[in-house]
Design an enzyme around this catalytic site. Structure first.
Site, PDB file in Angstrom:
ATOM      1  N   ARG A   1      11.215  13.232  10.079  1.00 17.96           N
ATOM      2  CA  ARG A   1       9.851  12.885   9.926  1.00 17.96           C
ATOM      3  C   ARG A   1       9.512  11.485  10.590  1.00 17.96           C
ATOM      4  NH1 ARG A   1       6.112  13.550   4.652  1.00 17.96           N
ATOM      5  NH2 ARG A   1       7.203  11.701   4.137  1.00 17.96           N
TER       6      ARG A   1
ATOM      7  N   TYR B   1      -0.375   4.843  -1.752  1.00 18.69           N
ATOM      8  CA  TYR B   1       0.716   4.030  -1.557  1.00 18.69           C
ATOM      9  C   TYR B   1       1.157   4.593   0.203  1.00 18.69           C
ATOM     10  CZ  TYR B   1       3.496   7.626  -3.484  1.00 18.69           C
ATOM     11  OH  TYR B   1       3.990   8.973  -4.155  1.00 18.69           O
ATOM     12  N   LYS B   2       0.504   5.536   0.773  1.00 13.95           N
ATOM     13  CA  LYS B   2       1.005   5.998   2.102  1.00 13.95           C
ATOM     14  C   LYS B   2       0.015   5.245   3.093  1.00 13.95           C
ATOM     15  CE  LYS B   2       2.890  10.131   0.216  1.00 13.95           C
ATOM     16  NZ  LYS B   2       2.594  11.393  -0.399  1.00 13.95           N
TER      17      LYS B   2
ATOM     18  N   PHE C   1       3.296  20.873  -1.167  1.00 12.97           N
ATOM     19  CA  PHE C   1       3.991  19.683  -1.576  1.00 12.97           C
ATOM     20  C   PHE C   1       4.630  19.791  -3.041  1.00 12.97           C
ATOM     21  CE2 PHE C   1       4.783  15.300  -3.297  1.00 12.97           C
ATOM     22  CZ  PHE C   1       5.541  14.896  -2.485  1.00 12.97           C
TER      23      PHE C   1
ATOM     24  N   ASP D   1      -5.552  17.879  -1.514  1.00 12.94           N
ATOM     25  CA  ASP D   1      -4.848  16.682  -1.737  1.00 12.94           C
ATOM     26  C   ASP D   1      -4.891  16.166  -0.404  1.00 12.94           C
ATOM     27  OD1 ASP D   1      -2.707  15.104  -1.494  1.00 12.94           O
ATOM     28  OD2 ASP D   1      -1.266  16.153  -3.087  1.00 12.94           O
TER      29      ASP D   1
HETATM   30  C1  LIG Z   1       3.099  11.674  -1.580  1.00 14.79           C
HETATM   31  C2  LIG Z   1       2.364  12.900  -2.232  1.00 14.79           C
HETATM   32  C3  LIG Z   1       2.055  13.199  -3.532  1.00 14.79           C
HETATM   33  C4  LIG Z   1       2.343  11.920  -4.432  1.00 14.79           C
HETATM   34  O1  LIG Z   1       2.315  12.276  -5.862  1.00 14.79           O
HETATM   35  P1  LIG Z   1       2.544  10.974  -6.836  1.00 14.79           P
HETATM   36  O2  LIG Z   1       2.016  11.673  -8.058  1.00 14.79           O
HETATM   37  O3  LIG Z   1       1.382  10.002  -6.479  1.00 14.79           O
HETATM   38  O4  LIG Z   1       3.777  10.787  -6.741  1.00 14.79           O
HETATM   39  C5  LIG Z   1       1.193  14.101  -3.903  1.00 14.79           C
HETATM   40  N1  LIG Z   1       1.052  14.965  -3.123  1.00 14.79           N
HETATM   41  C6  LIG Z   1       1.236  15.153  -1.882  1.00 14.79           C
HETATM   42  C7  LIG Z   1       0.921  16.099  -0.995  1.00 14.79           C
HETATM   43  C8  LIG Z   1       1.908  13.933  -1.294  1.00 14.79           C
HETATM   44  O5  LIG Z   1       2.495  13.747  -0.128  1.00 14.79           O
END
Ligand SMILES: *Cc1c(COP(=O)(O)O)cnc(C)c1O
Length: 407
Positions: A366, A218-219, A124, A193
């Site tokens: 997705r 938030y997911k 990511f 992560d």
């Molecule tokens: C959504 C997501 C993030 C989000 O990072 P923020 O700092 O909270 O915006 C980080 N890593 C992964 C793999 C994600 O899917």
């Protein structure tokens, strides 16, 4: 599968009642809970109570009277059964990116002399950017290898292995235990992560002997847009690792107003500044949507929903789209991606028909199958609508071709 058959699966679903824990608009098939979880039914009232009764009436006394000062650990404890860790190993703080920075930096400081940070290609973006920045700052090398080569790339020079457990594009899952074991054998630490794992599949951080982890609020955890993130530090490492972002909230006695930093005992030392109480109130309601839910059921339903979607889409339009997730359902988490040359426009056409997924460049559509509120019947209908759009080339419309800022 017919809609009738799918409705029967919904009737037999052990998680069916969890859907009532959410506010979902009528006429919408929401397949994007992996990007922004739906609004928990209890969240609006929790926000109102925190704002009007606590902030409004009790003002600053609320830090003690309503225990605000302990919310980052109180709420984190609700994550313990979701990620398979002890409450004392978890903290709610900052954003995923900032938590990742803190834990990566702490891990690197604990492995002096080793010069490599190992990650995978196409991790990511924020994870890559944070690692790149730290490697530059500390004069280390960031090595990125294909996902399947990570194990073989761990060597004596590896300080930290940092990976997203479930790939945000393909939903492919890394073998957490195998990578932790290989890293430990080489004297390295791991930072996971869990943004696409926590709340979607069964996790056992303790059983997998994980060192450090971060994840998104938030997911799947339904904490609301921009919700704070979480971090995990294994008990055994808590005495050894130090937060690189020393702030007063991570001090042993913030209200002693000492000149010099003294780390708080345990996980609290990873706090930095004042927590966002309103955001925590929403995340608290988000985590409550997991009350009494068995992770085994959650994972089984994630797989059943996503497999049903794959089967239904391939039966209807298998020639026009290509599955870009692992075909073996045991190797995927909760979402699936299909590639289509005009994936962006097709997704806009789907959204126009009430089926909400998202698009990830360059050509991936997705679809997330949040097990707490997605119905089997909705999965069949979504595949039907996708089939209609592709057959009629309904995506080929200027309205759907223009790229928006957020995809
Ligand atoms: C959504 C997501 C993030 C989000 O990072 P923020 O700092 O909270 O915006 C980080 N890593 C992964 C793999 C994600 O899917």
């Amino acid at each position: 599968m017919t809609l009738d058959e799918a409705t029967k699966l919904d009737a037999a679903d052990p998680l069916a009642s969890a859907r009532a824990r959410f506010e979902l608009p009528d006429g919408v098939i929401y397949l994007d809970g992996n990007s922004l979880g739906a609004l928990p039914a209890a969240a609006a009232e929790a926000l109102a109570t925190t704002a009007e009764r606590q902030w409004g009436e009790d003002l600053i006394a609320s830090w003690n009277k309503h225990g605000w000062i302990d919310w980052p650990t109180r709420i984190a404890a609700k994550l313990a059964p979701i990620v398979g860790a002890k409450p004392s190993e978890l903290l709610i703080a900052d954003s995923t990116s900032v938590c990742l920075f803190k834990l990566l930096a702490a891990a690197l400081r604990a492995r002096p002399g080793k010069r490599t940070v190992l990650t995978q290609r196409r991790n990511f973006p924020t994870d890559r950017y944070v690692a790149q920045g730290l490697a530059e700052m500390l004069g280390l090398t960031l090595t990125a290898v294909p996902a399947e080569d990570v194990l073989a790339a761990i060597d004596g020079d590896t300080a930290v292995v940092t990976l997203t457990h479930v790939d945000y594009r393909s939903a492919a899952i890394h073998d957490m235990r195998a990578i932790n074991d290989a890293a430990h054998a080489a004297g390295a630490l791991t930072v996971w992560d869990l943004s696409h794992s926590a709340g979607a599949i069964e996790l056992d951080l303790t059983g997998a002997r994980s060192d450090l982890a971060v994840g998104c609020g938030y997911k799947y955890l339904n904490g609301g847009p921009g919700a704070p993130a979480f971090l995990y530090v294994a008990q055994a490492l808590q005495g050894e690792l130090r937060s690189p972002l020393q702030g007063w909230m991570g001090h042993a006695q913030p209200f002693a107003f000492d000149d010099d930093y003294r780390a708080a005992p345990g996980i609290r030392s990873f706090l930095t500044g004042t927590p966002s109480i309103l955001a925590l109130a929403a995340l608290d309601a988000g985590l409550d949507t997991f009350d009494g839910i068995a992770l085994r059921d959650l994972e089984a339903k994630s797989r059943a929903l996503s497999q049903l979607f794959v089967d239904e889409v391939e039966a209807r339009c298998g020639r026009e789209v290509t599955l870009a997730s692992p075909r073996d359902p045991a190797k995927r988490a909760s979402h699936v991606v299909f590639a289509h040359e005009q994936g962006y426009a097709v997704m806009q056409a789907l959204i126009d028909r009430g089926v909400i997924g998202d698009f990830r460049a360059p050509d991936l559509m997705r679809f997330g199958f949040t097990p707490l509120y997605t119905r089997f019947e909705a999965v069949v209908r979504a595949a039907e609508i996708l089939g209609d759009i592709l057959t009629a080339r309904a995506w080929d419309d200027p309205r759907f071709l223009e790229r928006k800022k957020v995809t």
